[in-house]
Design an enzyme around this catalytic site. Sequence first.
Site, mmCIF file in Angstrom:
data_model
loop_
_atom_site.group_PDB
_atom_site.id
_atom_site.type_symbol
_atom_site.label_atom_id
_atom_site.label_comp_id
_atom_site.label_asym_id
_atom_site.label_seq_id
_atom_site.Cartn_x
_atom_site.Cartn_y
_atom_site.Cartn_z
ATOM 1 N N THR A 93 0.866 -1.209 0.020
ATOM 2 C CA THR A 93 0.015 0.067 0.143
ATOM 3 C C THR A 93 0.813 1.174 0.106
ATOM 4 O O THR A 93 0.532 2.281 -0.761
ATOM 5 C CB THR A 93 -0.828 0.070 1.404
ATOM 6 N N THR A 94 1.820 1.228 0.701
ATOM 7 C CA THR A 94 2.751 2.367 0.881
ATOM 8 C C THR A 94 3.482 2.711 -0.511
ATOM 9 O O THR A 94 3.520 3.894 -0.949
ATOM 10 C CB THR A 94 4.155 2.221 1.868
ATOM 11 N N ASP A 397 -1.356 -8.653 6.324
ATOM 12 C CA ASP A 397 -0.786 -8.460 5.278
ATOM 13 C C ASP A 397 0.063 -9.786 4.692
ATOM 14 O O ASP A 397 0.062 -10.195 3.467
ATOM 15 C CB ASP A 397 0.345 -7.461 5.225
#
Length: 546
Positions: A93-94, A397
């Site tokens: 996501t980053t 995750d």
Amino acid sequence: MALGSQPLDILGDRQSGQDVRTQNITACQSVANIVKTSLGPVGLDKMLVDDIGDVTITNDGATILKMLDVEHPAAKVLVELAELQDREVGDGTTSVVIVAAELLKRANDLVKNKIHPTSVISGYRLAMREACKYVEEKLAIKVDKLGKDSLVNCAKTSMSSKLLSGDSDFFANMVVDAVQAVKMTNARGEIKYPIKGINILKAHGKSAKESYLLKGYALNTGRAAQGMPLKVSPARIACLDFNLQKTKMQLGVQVLVSDPRELEKIRQREADMTKERIEKILKAGANVVLTTKGIDDMALKYFVEAGAIAVRRVRKEDLRHVAKATGATAVSTFADMEGEETFDSSFLGYADEVVEERIADDDVILIKGTKTSSAVSVILRGANDFMLDEMDRALHDALCIVKRTLESNSVVAGGGAVEAALSVYLEYLATTLGSREQLAIAEFAESLLIIPKVLAVNAAKDATDLVAKLRAYHHTAQTKADKKHLSNMGLDLVNGKVRNNLEAGVIEPAMSKVKILQFATEAAITILRIDDMIKLAKDESQDGQD
């Protein structure tokens, strides 16, 4: 003055052209800068305090952005982008936010140099297609040859940037075991790994290393009464979605009674209705009853006498998972077509045993050996709530990454290897094109390097030096046929060197990288297309009338 020459009057302010672009891109940059330092194995954590003073300490891009109440409309696109990546892949996501912001920044420079946004957009699209194709054809390695170690390495890579990185060996093995335990084949013959079948329970106390994996689905509630047995096997489970309390009259129903003795009968009947329902359930053969609503003391007596376990106030989603795992049907009413109340034994689910155990200071009901799909639970131990929440996010995750690796069956080297390889490849591709897109593709190639750069900066290493070495390796790999193996070179951020990350076990699912490229490009294009922003002012006169 003629009517035609009057300027168009809009209630509100309008910005157009370069101003809007610059403003949008500045907003996106500032969002990306927030998550930038949390990328990579040496990324730092963010502490977020919300409006009521709840503290969240996290390293997960999607969580950070979700908790920021972003006002700016263009920056909101990036927040949604991170959520999309979280839903689709689970990790990365980053990176996706950082790449999108960098693409925008470079596109803005091109537009300032008099290149039309449409040319930039078509160049980006072309670059994205080529990049995805290159990842799938040249960089991806099939997992079949790699075995369980590769899955553990994927999980470790995903956890490396999180709180768990110190114990990643331990947790990575746990994650891989958990995902492989819920393996199932659906009706179409595809093998699926439903992550939802893995229940994560958080319990205070002890150290993170004392977390463990339990075969069976754990419910975070105890038995409804102490007189019930601690263990039932084999278990036949009824999943109910209604109250087993005394049947009260519906709201607004009045009963006029002329004879006070009738009152007692009405009360008795109310109690008997629940009793009959419970008897129907028990007669069908159920010896474990889960309900999302309440069971009152009078009703509990019948279960205790029958030697059955009853659990009340089970969470709805837990009930759904148990029903799915045991083959039960969640029943929300007893009424059948004829208007009678019946409970058929086909609604029951089956499990080898249902036991109550104490974990930490809580009673937990474990459902073991479920009939249809296997369910597993991960019991997390940790010092405090912040740590447990962050462990939960890190495990989620990692679970998603292992699932994606198993389902897509291909992995790529991590640590900036893919980005550097694509950058070199796209730069070469750009020089072969004679059209306007050439510049846009070259910029796209440049912006992919932001990932290795940020990784190196976060690790307090010399970014320029490392990225230059990395590109040199990838250039050699792509130009010399006998040096193909160099295409897995990535950064080793602990020692500040360049190494073969495939051998070092830093790998990610190829699908994650492809999705990052696709989503980041789409988001950048969406924001780049905006060249006019009209903010409508509130109409004061209407407010007064409301």
